[in-house]
Design a protein around this motif. Structure first.
Motif, PDB file in Angstrom:
ATOM      1  N   GLU A  55       0.831  -1.208   0.000  1.00 28.26           N
ATOM      2  CA  GLU A  55       0.000   0.000   0.000  1.00 28.26           C
ATOM      3  C   GLU A  55       0.861   1.251   0.000  1.00 28.26           C
ATOM      4  O   GLU A  55       0.491   2.258  -0.577  1.00 28.26           O
ATOM      5  CB  GLU A  55      -0.936   0.005   1.195  1.00 28.26           C
ATOM      6  CG  GLU A  55      -1.981  -1.074   1.085  1.00 28.26           C
ATOM      7  CD  GLU A  55      -3.350  -0.596   1.499  1.00 28.26           C
ATOM      8  OE1 GLU A  55      -3.492   0.555   1.925  1.00 28.26           O
ATOM      9  OE2 GLU A  55      -4.270  -1.393   1.385  1.00 28.26           O
ATOM     10  N   ALA A 109       2.151   1.625  -3.632  1.00 23.79           N
ATOM     11  CA  ALA A 109       1.060   1.933  -4.558  1.00 23.79           C
ATOM     12  C   ALA A 109       0.720   3.410  -4.506  1.00 23.79           C
ATOM     13  O   ALA A 109       0.398   4.020  -5.522  1.00 23.79           O
ATOM     14  CB  ALA A 109      -0.161   1.089  -4.232  1.00 23.79           C
ATOM     15  N   ALA A 110       0.827   3.995  -3.332  1.00 25.39           N
ATOM     16  CA  ALA A 110       0.498   5.408  -3.161  1.00 25.39           C
ATOM     17  C   ALA A 110       1.503   6.318  -3.841  1.00 25.39           C
ATOM     18  O   ALA A 110       1.166   7.413  -4.250  1.00 25.39           O
ATOM     19  CB  ALA A 110       0.417   5.753  -1.677  1.00 25.39           C
ATOM     20  N   CYS A 126      -3.155   8.474  -6.473  1.00 27.78           N
ATOM     21  CA  CYS A 126      -3.752   7.218  -6.053  1.00 27.78           C
ATOM     22  C   CYS A 126      -5.075   7.501  -5.353  1.00 27.78           C
ATOM     23  O   CYS A 126      -5.167   8.419  -4.547  1.00 27.78           O
ATOM     24  CB  CYS A 126      -2.788   6.497  -5.105  1.00 27.78           C
ATOM     25  SG  CYS A 126      -3.356   4.877  -4.613  1.00 27.78           S
ATOM     26  N   THR A 137      -6.584   5.754  -3.103  1.00 29.35           N
ATOM     27  CA  THR A 137      -6.508   5.459  -1.672  1.00 29.35           C
ATOM     28  C   THR A 137      -5.071   5.581  -1.226  1.00 29.35           C
ATOM     29  O   THR A 137      -4.335   4.612  -1.295  1.00 29.35           O
ATOM     30  CB  THR A 137      -6.994   4.036  -1.356  1.00 29.35           C
ATOM     31  OG1 THR A 137      -7.353   3.363  -2.502  1.00 29.35           O
ATOM     32  CG2 THR A 137      -8.054   4.017  -0.343  1.00 29.35           C
ATOM     33  N   TRP A 190      -1.666   5.729   0.959  1.00 31.39           N
ATOM     34  CA  TRP A 190      -1.212   4.904   2.077  1.00 31.39           C
ATOM     35  C   TRP A 190      -1.393   5.657   3.367  1.00 31.39           C
ATOM     36  O   TRP A 190      -1.180   6.854   3.462  1.00 31.39           O
ATOM     37  CB  TRP A 190       0.247   4.543   1.873  1.00 31.39           C
ATOM     38  CG  TRP A 190       0.758   3.611   2.923  1.00 31.39           C
ATOM     39  CD1 TRP A 190       0.599   2.274   2.953  1.00 31.39           C
ATOM     40  CD2 TRP A 190       1.497   3.952   4.087  1.00 31.39           C
ATOM     41  NE1 TRP A 190       1.192   1.749   4.061  1.00 31.39           N
ATOM     42  CE2 TRP A 190       1.756   2.761   4.775  1.00 31.39           C
ATOM     43  CE3 TRP A 190       1.958   5.135   4.624  1.00 31.39           C
ATOM     44  CZ2 TRP A 190       2.457   2.715   5.951  1.00 31.39           C
ATOM     45  CZ3 TRP A 190       2.668   5.098   5.804  1.00 31.39           C
ATOM     46  CH2 TRP A 190       2.906   3.889   6.450  1.00 31.39           C
ATOM     47  N   ARG A 211      -3.736   1.889   7.911  1.00 33.18           N
ATOM     48  CA  ARG A 211      -4.138   0.810   7.011  1.00 33.18           C
ATOM     49  C   ARG A 211      -2.915  -0.049   6.737  1.00 33.18           C
ATOM     50  O   ARG A 211      -2.070   0.304   5.947  1.00 33.18           O
ATOM     51  CB  ARG A 211      -4.662   1.391   5.704  1.00 33.18           C
ATOM     52  CG  ARG A 211      -5.941   2.164   5.899  1.00 33.18           C
ATOM     53  CD  ARG A 211      -6.538   2.561   4.588  1.00 33.18           C
ATOM     54  NE  ARG A 211      -6.742   1.356   3.802  1.00 33.18           N
ATOM     55  CZ  ARG A 211      -6.659   1.322   2.482  1.00 33.18           C
ATOM     56  NH1 ARG A 211      -6.379   2.372   1.804  1.00 33.18           N
ATOM     57  NH2 ARG A 211      -6.845   0.200   1.831  1.00 33.18           N
ATOM     58  N   GLN A 212      -2.837  -1.162   7.413  1.00 34.69           N
ATOM     59  CA  GLN A 212      -1.665  -2.015   7.320  1.00 34.69           C
ATOM     60  C   GLN A 212      -2.090  -3.447   7.049  1.00 34.69           C
ATOM     61  O   GLN A 212      -2.220  -4.241   7.970  1.00 34.69           O
ATOM     62  CB  GLN A 212      -0.846  -1.929   8.600  1.00 34.69           C
ATOM     63  CG  GLN A 212      -0.388  -0.517   8.882  1.00 34.69           C
ATOM     64  CD  GLN A 212       0.186  -0.383  10.271  1.00 34.69           C
ATOM     65  OE1 GLN A 212       0.333  -1.331  10.998  1.00 34.69           O
ATOM     66  NE2 GLN A 212       0.516   0.839  10.633  1.00 34.69           N
TER      67      GLN A 212
END
Length: 79
Positions: free
Chosen positions: A52, A55-56, A65, A67, A69, A73-74
């Protein structure tokens, strides 16, 4: 949870999730940066160890992005 990462040839850390996120946003942590935290058997690229996070910061063509990071949120941490 604290992370360690490889910068050049040096192990750096520990740093908390929030610092790791800041480093990624500044480009100091890339998808290929090796990360490690307690509970991992070995070092792994950030794209695997913290998907995550990467991805951010690695959305194609500079797109943002949907959503970003967040330390809260892990998915790699079992609750």
């Amino acid at each position: 949870m604290d992370w360690y990462y490889i910068r050049g040839t040096e192990q750096t850390g520990p740093v908390p999730d929030s610092t790791l996120a800041d480093l990624a946003l500044r480009g100091e942590i890339t998808p290929e940066t090796l990360l490690w935290r307690a509970g991992m058997q070995d070092w792994a690229p950030a794209r695997i160890a913290a998907p995550e996070l990467t991805a951010a910061v690695s959305a194609p063509d500079g797109a943002s992005c949907a959503t970003p990071w967040s330390p809260s949120r892990q998915p790699w941490r079992s609750s």
